[in-house]
Design a protein around this motif. Structure first.
Motif, short mmCIF file in Angstrom:
data_model
loop_
_atom_site.label_atom_id
_atom_site.label_comp_id
_atom_site.label_asym_id
_atom_site.label_seq_id
_atom_site.Cartn_x
_atom_site.Cartn_y
_atom_site.Cartn_z
N LEU A 118 46.40 56.39 43.23
CA LEU A 118 45.29 57.38 42.75
C LEU A 118 45.12 57.79 44.12
O LEU A 118 44.20 56.03 44.70
CB LEU A 118 44.85 57.42 41.70
N ASP A 119 44.56 58.71 44.68
CA ASP A 119 43.14 58.90 45.70
C ASP A 119 42.22 58.87 46.47
O ASP A 119 41.24 57.84 46.71
CB ASP A 119 43.38 60.46 45.86
N ASP A 120 41.66 57.64 43.98
CA ASP A 120 40.69 57.37 44.83
C ASP A 120 40.23 55.69 44.43
O ASP A 120 39.53 54.79 43.89
CB ASP A 120 39.28 57.64 43.25
N HIS A 121 41.37 55.40 44.68
CA HIS A 121 41.65 54.01 44.28
C HIS A 121 41.36 52.97 45.19
O HIS A 121 41.31 54.04 46.35
CB HIS A 121 43.12 53.44 43.70
N ASP A 122 40.91 52.03 45.23
CA ASP A 122 40.22 51.13 46.47
C ASP A 122 42.03 50.45 47.14
O ASP A 122 41.88 49.76 46.22
CB ASP A 122 39.44 50.05 45.68
N VAL A 123 41.60 50.19 47.87
CA VAL A 123 43.16 49.77 48.92
C VAL A 123 42.93 48.22 48.72
O VAL A 123 43.73 47.88 49.19
CB VAL A 123 42.80 50.25 49.97
N ARG A 124 41.73 47.86 48.96
CA ARG A 124 41.62 46.21 49.07
C ARG A 124 42.41 45.21 47.77
O ARG A 124 43.13 44.40 48.14
CB ARG A 124 40.68 46.13 49.55
N LEU A 125 42.47 45.99 46.66
CA LEU A 125 43.30 45.55 46.11
C LEU A 125 44.52 45.19 46.19
O LEU A 125 45.59 44.14 46.18
CB LEU A 125 42.79 45.24 44.49
N TYR A 126 45.31 46.17 46.92
CA TYR A 126 46.60 46.77 46.59
C TYR A 126 47.33 45.71 47.79
O TYR A 126 48.03 45.13 48.14
CB TYR A 126 46.36 48.03 47.20
N LYS A 154 33.08 48.70 41.89
CA LYS A 154 33.88 48.62 43.01
C LYS A 154 33.69 46.78 42.93
O LYS A 154 34.88 46.91 44.05
CB LYS A 154 33.21 49.29 43.59
N GLN A 155 32.35 46.88 43.06
CA GLN A 155 31.92 45.47 43.32
C GLN A 155 33.33 44.45 42.81
O GLN A 155 33.77 43.14 43.61
CB GLN A 155 30.81 44.81 43.18
N ASP A 156 33.25 44.59 41.58
CA ASP A 156 34.65 43.62 41.14
C ASP A 156 35.60 43.30 41.55
O ASP A 156 36.27 42.89 41.73
CB ASP A 156 34.53 44.15 39.47
N ALA A 165 39.84 40.87 44.82
CA ALA A 165 40.61 40.95 46.63
C ALA A 165 39.71 40.56 47.42
O ALA A 165 41.62 39.05 48.04
CB ALA A 165 40.05 42.36 47.70
N SER A 166 39.02 40.03 47.66
CA SER A 166 38.34 38.86 48.80
C SER A 166 38.62 38.02 48.60
O SER A 166 38.96 37.13 48.62
CB SER A 166 36.51 39.12 48.26
N LYS A 167 38.64 36.79 47.20
CA LYS A 167 39.32 35.49 46.63
C LYS A 167 41.16 36.00 46.63
O LYS A 167 41.43 34.25 47.19
CB LYS A 167 38.65 35.83 44.97
#
Length: 578
Positions: free
Chosen positions: A451-459, A508-510, A515-517
């Motif tokens: 979706l357009d508003d999804h954070d790309v980092r987890l993908y 968002k921070q979660d 993603a960072s982990k």
């Protein structure tokens, strides 16, 4: 080793990020890449076709269904799901770093190919057993109007001077193949590949395609913001053949270049009534009608250099006109005086190229993952992935062959289908469906993913995990036997790091933290290897309690919903990240 080939192997190993491999192994993988990508125009990962064990007589097997590489029955079932009469080819490789075309080694190579089809090669390795099972499935379910092709490539670094004993062996082997009546007689070939051919193939595979044509009958198309230059007109058949043909060392065009077709060339059906009728029209000398009855060919090039009526085009694709191109090429001896409508578009804008492809191919079936790639989210995802530092960068291939001819590490290229599989395993916790039913997952989650508003980092994190695991296997840093558990390993890591529930509805921070982990784990090779080993050991314990005595039974077992439930239960008690 030939010094030029040695340099090419080194270049290839660096581009493919292959470390810790012996010189002979690197040469084997390089040879497979050169032949398949440079000689045949196929876009595949050569490490997947390479046999990593000590199998008798052969170093590589590529089963191709419509140009798609098949590794096991799961791949085979997916490849034939929506195709009535697929083009199937079996390619076999044996590579030697020495200069001699040795009769004994060539004879063993031919014996191993025979053993692949008659079953006597069973038990050589799990990988080869998977390939033989896929072969059996394809013959059982997919051989319709045409038999498969079979192609043998014996490769070394010397020159092949057609010694009589080996030539006699080749002819007798081809006769044996013909007597089996299981291959297409027009597509049963044996190739002795020497240094000259190998160098040429590698250069073709690693360089962008180019051609020079005479295009006098053209008009300049209107100015467009995404187009550098564009022309409309018609070409003679001779010029079309220059665009789609491959030349031999003497400069003669000898075969069609599969790599220039966006729509996979194996979609060309020489047996269709329409194509037969058009071919007959050309053969009967009625080619003057062609320009009035044909929609023509569209070529998109990233570079056009015009001097008068001479156009040099580079890094181009035939985005419409696959059938026409094949018919012209196959009837090139009867094409004199034939003219074909032609459109040439110069643009580097991948979004615009995608829109041209969609607009000029409305009558052709488009794979579902090609539709996903057109979503606005995907552009954001692509740009994010390429914005990262060199160690973390991956390349999202929204358009097929998007990075062909570019100096891009092939292992870091992620197709839309791979993205979906990675997301299904690492984020959606559906490892049992990730490989075999990712399209079903896409349909089920079509309003919840990308979706357009999804954070790309987890993908991105899920794709980076896929890449890093693949890196460990490619460089033999973890047991290749664990590869069958790939998506369960990804799911285990994802589930341990990402909290339960709809991850995309989290703060968002979660999401950023999860993603960072995942990325941090991927960057710690020892911890990632430990997680793989612990997860594989857990899965092996569960498998030992079930009836999974063969590779096929094991694959069927881990696809089941019941096994996925066992996995969730077992994982809750495991500390795979400690």
């Amino acid at each position: 080793m030939n010094p030029v080939i040695k340099a090419q192997v080194g270049d290839f190993a660096a581009n493919e990020d292959l470390q810790g491999r012996s010189e002979s192994e690197l040469f084997e993988i390089y040879s497979i890449y050169s032949v398949l990508s440079g000689g045949l125009g196929e876009t595949i990962d050569p490490t997947d076709a390479h046999l990593s064990g000590s199998e008798f007589g052969m170093d590589g097997v590529a089963i191709l269904v419509q140009g798609r590489l098949i590794s096991d029955t799961t791949d085979a079932e997916q490849a034939i799901a929506d195709i009535k009469n697929p083009m199937i080819d079996f390619c076999f490789f044996q590579s030697k770093t020495g200069t001699a075309f040795d009769y004994g080694n060539i004879s063993k190579f031919f014996d191993s190919i025979s053993g692949f089809f008659d079953g006597t090669m069973a038990g050589e390795s799990p990988q080869l057993d998977d390939l033989m099972a896929a072969k059996d499935l394809l013959y059982g379910k997919a051989v319709g109007r045409r038999n498969p092709g079979v192609h043998a490539y014996y490769i070394c670094t010397g020159n092949y001077d057609t010694p009589p004993r080996i030539e006699k062996l080749i002819k007798s082997t081809q006769t044996q193949w013909a007597d089996l009546n299981i291959f297409d007689p027009e597509s049963a070939t044996i190739h002795m590949v020497g240094a000259k051919e190998l160098q040429k193939f590698y250069r073709a595979a690693s360089s962008s395609v180019e051609a020079t044509i005479e295009f006098p009958r053209n008009v300049v198309l209107p100015v467009h913001g995404s187009v550098e230059e564009a022309y409309l007109g018609y070409l003679t058949a001779e010029e079309i053949i220059k665009i789609v043909g491959i030349k031999n060392d003497d400069g003669d065009i000898v075969e069609i270049n599969k790599s220039v077709f966006f729509d996979n060339i194996r979609d060309f059906d020489p047996e269709s009534k329409i194509n037969k009728d058009i071919s007959q029209t050309l053969k009967s000398g009625e080619g003057n009608d062609f320009i009035f009855r044909n929609n023509g060919i569209t070529v998109v090039a990233k570079s056009i250099d015009r001097t008068g009526d001479r156009f040099r085009i580079e890094d181009y694709q035939v985005v419409n006109g696959c059938q026409t191109s094949n018919i012209i090429f196959n009837n090139r001896e009867s094409s004199a005086g034939v003219n074909i409508p032609f459109r040439l578009i110069g643009t580097k804008d991948d979004d615009f190229i995608s829109s041209i492809i969609a607009g000029t191919n409305r009558q052709n079936p488009v794979r579902e993952e090609q539709f996903w790639a057109l979503r606005p989210f995907m552009k954001n995802f692509e740009e994010y992935c390429q914005s990262l530092d060199d160690d973390h960068r991956i390349f999202f291939e929204r358009r097929e062959n998007q990075f062909r001819g570019q100096k891009v590490e092939k292992a870091r290229i992620i197709q839309p289908s791979t993205l979906m599989k990675a997301v299904a395993a690492a984020i959606l916790n559906q490892p049992n469906r990730s490989a075999r039913d990712y399209r079903g997952i896409t349909a089920e989650y079509q309003d919840k993913l990308f979706l357009d508003d999804h954070d790309v980092r987890l993908y991105y994190a899920s794709c980076y995990l896929y890449y890093k695991l693949d890196y460990l296997w490619r460089n033999q840093k973890i047991d290749s036997a664990h590869k069958i558990y790939r998506f369960y390993i990804m799911a285990a890591i994802g589930k341990k790091i990402i909290a339960a529930g709809n991850v995309f509805s989290q703060k968002k921070q979660d999401i950023e933290s999860a993603a960072s982990k995942i990325i941090a784990l991927c960057d710690n090779e020892q911890k990632l290897k430990s997680a793989v080993e612990k997860t594989a050991a857990m899965l092996n314990r569960r498998v030992s309690m079930l009836d999974a005595s063969t590779r096929e039974k094991l694959r069927d077992t881990i696809r089941s919903e019941s096994f996925a439930k066992f996995f969730d239960t077992d994982l809750s008690a495991e500390k795979i990240l400690d």
